[in-house]
Enzyme design. Structure first.
Site, PDB file in Angstrom:
ATOM      1  N   LYS A 142      24.892  74.481 -69.056  1.00 34.89           N
ATOM      2  CA  LYS A 142      26.047  75.536 -69.718  1.00 34.89           C
ATOM      3  C   LYS A 142      27.237  75.152 -68.804  1.00 34.89           C
ATOM      4  O   LYS A 142      27.454  74.048 -68.550  1.00 34.89           O
ATOM      5  CB  LYS A 142      25.399  76.752 -69.914  1.00 34.89           C
ATOM      6  CG  LYS A 142      24.140  77.227 -70.406  1.00 34.89           C
ATOM      7  CD  LYS A 142      23.713  78.444 -70.782  1.00 34.89           C
ATOM      8  CE  LYS A 142      22.314  78.513 -71.210  1.00 34.89           C
ATOM      9  NZ  LYS A 142      22.032  79.808 -71.641  1.00 34.89           N
ATOM     10  N   ASN A 157      19.710  72.691 -69.327  1.00 35.58           N
ATOM     11  CA  ASN A 157      21.028  72.710 -69.827  1.00 35.58           C
ATOM     12  C   ASN A 157      21.897  73.648 -69.127  1.00 35.58           C
ATOM     13  O   ASN A 157      21.497  75.078 -68.601  1.00 35.58           O
ATOM     14  CB  ASN A 157      20.846  73.608 -71.188  1.00 35.58           C
ATOM     15  CG  ASN A 157      22.132  74.124 -71.817  1.00 35.58           C
ATOM     16  OD1 ASN A 157      23.347  73.583 -71.500  1.00 35.58           O
ATOM     17  ND2 ASN A 157      21.784  74.998 -72.748  1.00 35.58           N
ATOM     18  N   GLU A 179      24.436  79.470 -78.602  1.00 34.83           N
ATOM     19  CA  GLU A 179      25.606  80.042 -78.017  1.00 34.83           C
ATOM     20  C   GLU A 179      27.097  79.182 -78.437  1.00 34.83           C
ATOM     21  O   GLU A 179      27.969  79.838 -78.710  1.00 34.83           O
ATOM     22  CB  GLU A 179      25.578  79.780 -76.446  1.00 34.83           C
ATOM     23  CG  GLU A 179      24.487  80.603 -75.956  1.00 34.83           C
ATOM     24  CD  GLU A 179      24.125  80.331 -74.269  1.00 34.83           C
ATOM     25  OE1 GLU A 179      24.716  79.192 -73.863  1.00 34.83           O
ATOM     26  OE2 GLU A 179      23.362  80.849 -73.901  1.00 34.83           O
ATOM     27  N   GLY A 210      18.201  83.556 -72.099  1.00 35.89           N
ATOM     28  CA  GLY A 210      18.953  84.642 -70.943  1.00 35.89           C
ATOM     29  C   GLY A 210      18.619  85.943 -71.000  1.00 35.89           C
ATOM     30  O   GLY A 210      19.391  86.602 -70.138  1.00 35.89           O
ATOM     31  N   SER A 259      14.227  81.691 -71.509  1.00 36.20           N
ATOM     32  CA  SER A 259      13.658  82.275 -70.460  1.00 36.20           C
ATOM     33  C   SER A 259      12.479  81.747 -69.890  1.00 36.20           C
ATOM     34  O   SER A 259      11.516  82.360 -69.359  1.00 36.20           O
ATOM     35  CB  SER A 259      13.497  84.048 -70.781  1.00 36.20           C
ATOM     36  OG  SER A 259      14.662  84.521 -70.972  1.00 36.20           O
ATOM     37  N   HIS A 290      23.542  74.455 -80.239  1.00 36.05           N
ATOM     38  CA  HIS A 290      23.030  75.542 -79.252  1.00 36.05           C
ATOM     39  C   HIS A 290      23.449  76.719 -79.911  1.00 36.05           C
ATOM     40  O   HIS A 290      24.630  76.898 -80.162  1.00 36.05           O
ATOM     41  CB  HIS A 290      23.372  75.166 -77.902  1.00 36.05           C
ATOM     42  CG  HIS A 290      22.594  76.265 -76.974  1.00 36.05           C
ATOM     43  ND1 HIS A 290      23.217  77.478 -77.150  1.00 36.05           N
ATOM     44  CD2 HIS A 290      21.499  76.048 -76.194  1.00 36.05           C
ATOM     45  CE1 HIS A 290      22.129  78.241 -75.866  1.00 36.05           C
ATOM     46  NE2 HIS A 290      21.556  77.082 -75.684  1.00 36.05           N
ATOM     47  N   GLU A 309      14.405  77.949 -79.984  1.00 39.06           N
ATOM     48  CA  GLU A 309      15.063  78.888 -78.951  1.00 39.06           C
ATOM     49  C   GLU A 309      15.279  80.095 -79.826  1.00 39.06           C
ATOM     50  O   GLU A 309      16.550  80.169 -80.319  1.00 39.06           O
ATOM     51  CB  GLU A 309      16.468  78.242 -78.446  1.00 39.06           C
ATOM     52  CG  GLU A 309      16.118  76.964 -77.774  1.00 39.06           C
ATOM     53  CD  GLU A 309      17.317  76.695 -76.520  1.00 39.06           C
ATOM     54  OE1 GLU A 309      16.870  76.755 -75.314  1.00 39.06           O
ATOM     55  OE2 GLU A 309      18.392  77.058 -76.914  1.00 39.06           O
TER      56      GLU A 309
HETATM   57  C1  PEP Z   1      19.256  77.772 -73.226  1.00 37.95           C
HETATM   58  O1  PEP Z   1      20.457  78.665 -73.336  1.00 37.95           O
HETATM   59  O2  PEP Z   1      19.223  76.928 -73.697  1.00 37.95           O
HETATM   60  C2  PEP Z   1      18.167  78.654 -72.537  1.00 37.95           C
HETATM   61  C3  PEP Z   1      17.176  78.101 -72.468  1.00 37.95           C
HETATM   62  O3  PEP Z   1      18.589  79.435 -71.607  1.00 37.95           O
HETATM   63  P1  PEP Z   1      17.606  80.312 -70.576  1.00 37.95           P
HETATM   64  O4  PEP Z   1      16.537  79.411 -69.998  1.00 37.95           O
HETATM   65  O5  PEP Z   1      18.521  80.651 -69.501  1.00 37.95           O
HETATM   66  O6  PEP Z   1      16.876  81.209 -71.619  1.00 37.95           O
END
Ligand code: PEP
Length: 250
Positions: free
Chosen positions: A11, A9, A97, A173, A212, A95, A167
């Site tokens: 973003k 992803n 976000e 993040g 992460s 998602h 998630e």
């Molecule tokens: C995400 O936002 O889908 C995600 C998993 O981000 P990160 O791997 O940076 O935590």
């Protein structure tokens, strides 16, 4: 056993030049990895670029959102047919976000999931709880509501062949991934919730962990029984790091 799936992803990162370099890195590094499926979800303007660079490789591409409507006067929206025009096979839905910043309701997310599924695009439904919700011990209730909205609006069979990404919002993040045990427990809960309505759909569903994931912690997560792969944010922006994650899944 499910074949593992790793989804990048990106973003809102990238440019034509940077994407070309990153995708060429993916193509070269992931070529020997034959036992893992890889999808890269790019920002809308770069779908054409992903299509021209990835066509003929084993890497698929997709988008990070889609409209709940099929066509019409919806300024700024992008429909499922438009994604398909560019060869997208997957789309991230709900998602956190987006759900937080753009006030997406569980009902809107459910409709987007249905639109993707009904048009043969694989939806990747993101679910997860905040840190406060986990500390309060209500994480299963929160995730159940996200899943149940789809079941009550469109039926559990919608999950057949789909993807759910667990998630936890506190892990995205932050560098603080869920432990393999925390993730496994929630994945098992999600599969069970759907199996209570439709066993076949639950068995055909892939459940990814996101939050992460990096090349160091990926193996411990991916060996867990109900973790069928990962949704990767930051770790997907560097070809070498992403290779390490895909290698763990492979
Ligand atoms: C995400 O936002 O889908 C995600 C998993 O981000 P990160 O791997 O940076 O935590």
């Amino acid at each position: 056993m499910h074949r593992k799936l790793v989804v990048a992803n990106w973003k809102m990162h990238g440019s034509l030049a940077a994407n070309q370099q990153l995708l060429e890195g993916y193509i070269q590094r992931l070529k020997p990895l034959e036992n893992v499926d890889v999808v890269v979800c790019v920002p809308y303007p770069y779908l054409g670029q992903a299509q021209s660079l990835l066509q003929g490789t084993s890497i698929a591409w997709g988008a990070q959102n889609l409209s709940k409507d099929l066509a019409g006067a919806y300024t700024g929206e992008v429909s499922v047919a438009m994604l398909q025009d560019f060869g997208a096979t997957h789309v991230i839905v709900g998602h956190s976000e987006r759900a937080t910043a753009y006030c997406e309701s569980d009902e809107n997310i459910a409709t987007k999931f249905m639109q993707a599924k009904s048009h043969a695009l694989t939806p990747i439904l993101c679910v997860g709880e905040t840190l406060i919700e986990r500390e309060a011990g209500v994480m299963e209730m929160v995730v159940a509501k996200q899943i149940d909205t789809i079941i009550s609006m469109y039926g559990a069979s919608m999950f057949a062949g789909a993807v759910v990404a667990y998630e936890p919002i506190w892990a995205i993040g932050t560098g603080l991934a869920a432990t393999p045990e925390q993730a496994q427990a929630m994945h098992e809960f999600i599969r069970g919730r759907i199996a209570a309505h439709d066993k076949d759909a639950a068995n055909s569903l892939k459940i990814l962990y996101g939050g992460s994931v990096n090349s160091q912690n990926a193996v411990q997560l991916f060996v867990m029984q109900d973790i069928n792969g990962g949704l990767i944010g930051r770790g997907s922006l560097n070809a070498e790091e992403f290779e390490g994650i895909c290698r763990a899944a492979n």
